[in-house]
Design an enzyme around this catalytic site. Structure first.
Site, short mmCIF file in Angstrom:
data_model
loop_
_atom_site.label_atom_id
_atom_site.label_comp_id
_atom_site.label_asym_id
_atom_site.label_seq_id
_atom_site.Cartn_x
_atom_site.Cartn_y
_atom_site.Cartn_z
N LYS A 85 53.59 50.55 44.83
CA LYS A 85 52.88 50.21 46.08
C LYS A 85 53.13 48.76 46.52
O LYS A 85 53.09 48.46 47.71
CB LYS A 85 51.38 50.45 45.93
CG LYS A 85 51.02 51.92 45.92
CD LYS A 85 49.52 52.12 45.90
CE LYS A 85 49.18 53.58 45.79
NZ LYS A 85 47.74 53.86 45.79
N ASP B 3 44.97 53.76 51.86
CA ASP B 3 43.95 53.77 50.80
C ASP B 3 42.67 53.08 51.26
O ASP B 3 41.57 53.55 50.99
CB ASP B 3 44.47 53.06 49.54
CG ASP B 3 45.45 53.92 48.75
OD1 ASP B 3 45.41 55.16 48.89
OD2 ASP B 3 46.26 53.35 47.99
P1 NAP Z 1 46.23 49.49 38.62
O1 NAP Z 1 46.82 48.78 39.78
O2 NAP Z 1 47.02 49.65 37.37
O3 NAP Z 1 44.85 48.72 38.28
C1 NAP Z 1 44.02 49.14 37.25
C2 NAP Z 1 42.88 48.15 37.08
O4 NAP Z 1 42.03 48.67 36.06
C3 NAP Z 1 43.30 46.76 36.61
O5 NAP Z 1 42.38 45.82 37.12
C4 NAP Z 1 43.17 46.88 35.09
O6 NAP Z 1 42.93 45.63 34.47
C5 NAP Z 1 41.93 47.72 34.99
N1 NAP Z 1 41.86 48.47 33.73
C6 NAP Z 1 42.79 49.30 33.22
N2 NAP Z 1 42.34 49.81 32.05
C7 NAP Z 1 41.12 49.28 31.84
C8 NAP Z 1 40.16 49.42 30.81
N3 NAP Z 1 40.38 50.21 29.74
N4 NAP Z 1 39.01 48.71 30.89
C9 NAP Z 1 38.78 47.91 31.95
N5 NAP Z 1 39.64 47.73 32.96
C10 NAP Z 1 40.80 48.42 32.90
O7 NAP Z 1 45.80 50.99 39.01
P2 NAP Z 1 45.29 51.48 40.44
O8 NAP Z 1 46.45 51.95 41.24
O9 NAP Z 1 44.40 50.44 40.98
O10 NAP Z 1 44.47 52.80 40.07
C11 NAP Z 1 43.16 52.73 39.49
C12 NAP Z 1 42.51 54.11 39.59
O11 NAP Z 1 42.27 54.43 40.97
C13 NAP Z 1 43.37 55.24 39.03
O12 NAP Z 1 42.57 56.10 38.27
C14 NAP Z 1 43.87 55.97 40.26
O13 NAP Z 1 44.05 57.34 40.06
C15 NAP Z 1 42.69 55.75 41.22
N6 NAP Z 1 43.12 55.89 42.63
C16 NAP Z 1 42.52 56.85 43.37
C17 NAP Z 1 42.89 57.04 44.68
C18 NAP Z 1 42.21 58.11 45.50
O14 NAP Z 1 42.73 58.51 46.56
N7 NAP Z 1 41.04 58.55 45.09
C19 NAP Z 1 43.90 56.25 45.27
C20 NAP Z 1 44.49 55.24 44.47
C21 NAP Z 1 44.10 55.09 43.14
P3 NAP Z 1 44.15 44.65 34.05
O15 NAP Z 1 44.66 44.08 35.34
O16 NAP Z 1 43.49 43.65 33.19
O17 NAP Z 1 45.17 45.49 33.37
#
Ligand code: NAP
Length: 335
Positions: free
Chosen positions: A142, A178
């Protein structure tokens, strides 16, 4: 005229099958360009040579493979425009099922597939060379995809991530749907106090959406430096996920992958969630996540991540096709 054209630009981009940029072209040359497109003047030979190995190496259903191969060769599906999701991984995505159902419902000569490929540049090259209509972009691309865009809208720029690309007239235009998915799901809570868990990509779209609704936002992250920088970018407060007590807010938005795909963990337990608050989990597989179960135990209202997915998909469909689709139609197509 320029003002009106600018205002209506995304509607034109979405509705047009092809665009010809006529700036600097004489009427004669512009007409030649249009006639060339109508007569299907395209050269596929080099695309087939350059990208054939990609199509061979991807895990996609047989019919989607056939359409892609035909697009590369200029064969029997030549009047079908292709779209797809690009990510790594993304072959379990529900978007192909959703968009193909909608394209069929509206009688559109469009077909949506998936590009699970580690090199984003290859997919962008393929997209341009076979005249693809658009792409949905997911993890981990992204942010990087912005390098391949010719233009992006102001929201995409502010969020720093793009999840929708539309190709038109040889240019790639980028949007972020999003944040609209988050904003529309919580717009009834305008001006409330919100807590955001996580400081990654989905959290950036969420922070932008919550700020657009004048909410007082605090982001909780696990990495102090990253969370601090994130908070500065969006003009919000920040705190650490570690040692979090009872939350004092009207809305909690969860934007980490914790609780996804069978992970039984939740960042909060019921006793940390106030009874009167709303908990919105962006994770959408499963629809009822461990966090949402904790929220239900505490008496809070819940919003599942599917609500974000449905609303962002409506917006993406409008950008791809120019057609405004009802949320219930998308919900039905997802079943
Ligand atoms: P991302 O860019 O990888 O960000 C993940 C975030 O979560 C980072 O801040 C990471 O911290 C933190 N994190 C990861 N594992 C963790 C843990 N065990 N404990 C605490 N914090 C943790 O991922 P993303 O794209 O934002 O996606 C996040 C979620 O949103 C996913 O489950 C995805 O499926 C969902 N999502 C849903 C939609 C929808 O349409 N509903 C759209 C987009 C995303 P660090 O930076 O410290 O690693």
């Amino acid at each position: 005229i320029h003002y009106l054209l600018e205002k209506r630009r995304d509607a034109y981009l979405s509705a047009a099958d092809y665009c010809v940029h006529t700036d600097g072209l004489s009427p004669d040359i512009a007409v030649q360009e249009v006639l060339g497109l109508l007569q299907g003047r395209k050269s596929y030979g080099s695309a087939a040579a350059a990208f054939g190995h990609m199509v061979d190496g991807m895990e996609i259903p047989a019919i989607e493979r056939e359409i892609l191969e035909q697009a590369l060769m200029g064969g029997k599906y030549r009047d079908i425009r292709i779209l797809g999701i690009v990510g790594y991984p993304c072959h379990h995505s529900r978007s192909p099922h959703l968009f193909n159902t909608l394209f069929q419902r509206f009688g559109l000569r469009l077909r949506y597939t998936r590009f699970e490929w580690a090199n984003l540049g290859d997919v962008m090259g393929l997209a341009r060379s076979i005249g693809m209509r658009g792409l949905s972009v997911t993890i981990p691309f992204k942010e990087n995809v912005r390098e391949y865009l010719d233009e992006e809208d102001a929201h995409t720029q502010a969020i720093g991530a793009c999840n929708t690309v539309v190709f038109c007239g040889g240019k790639a235009y980028g949007w972020n749907t999003d944040w609209i998915g988050v904003m529309k799901a919580v717009e009834h809570l305008r001006g409330c106090r919100a807590v955001l868990l996580g400081a990654g990509g989905a959290a950036a779209a969420a922070a932008y959406a919550l700020r657009s609704l004048d909410m007082d936002v605090t982001v909780y992250g696990r990495d102090e430096m990253k969370t601090h920088a994130f908070a500065e970018r969006f003009g919000i407060r920040h705190a650490s996920l570690e040692g979090m007590g009872k939350i004092d807010a009207d809305l909690i938005v969860h934007a980490t992958p914790v609780g996804m795909d069978g992970d039984p963990k939740s960042l909060l337990t019921a006793d940390q969630i106030p009874a009167g608050c709303t908990v919105f989990d962006l994770v959408y597989t499963p629809p009822l996540t461990p966090l949402l179960r904790e929220a239900q135990k505490s008496g809070a209202r819940i919003i599942p991540g599917t609500e974000m997915f449905v609303r962002q998909a409506c917006e993406q469909f409008r950008l791809f096709t120019g057609i405004v689709v009802q949320e219930d139609t998308v919900r039905e197509a997802l079943r």
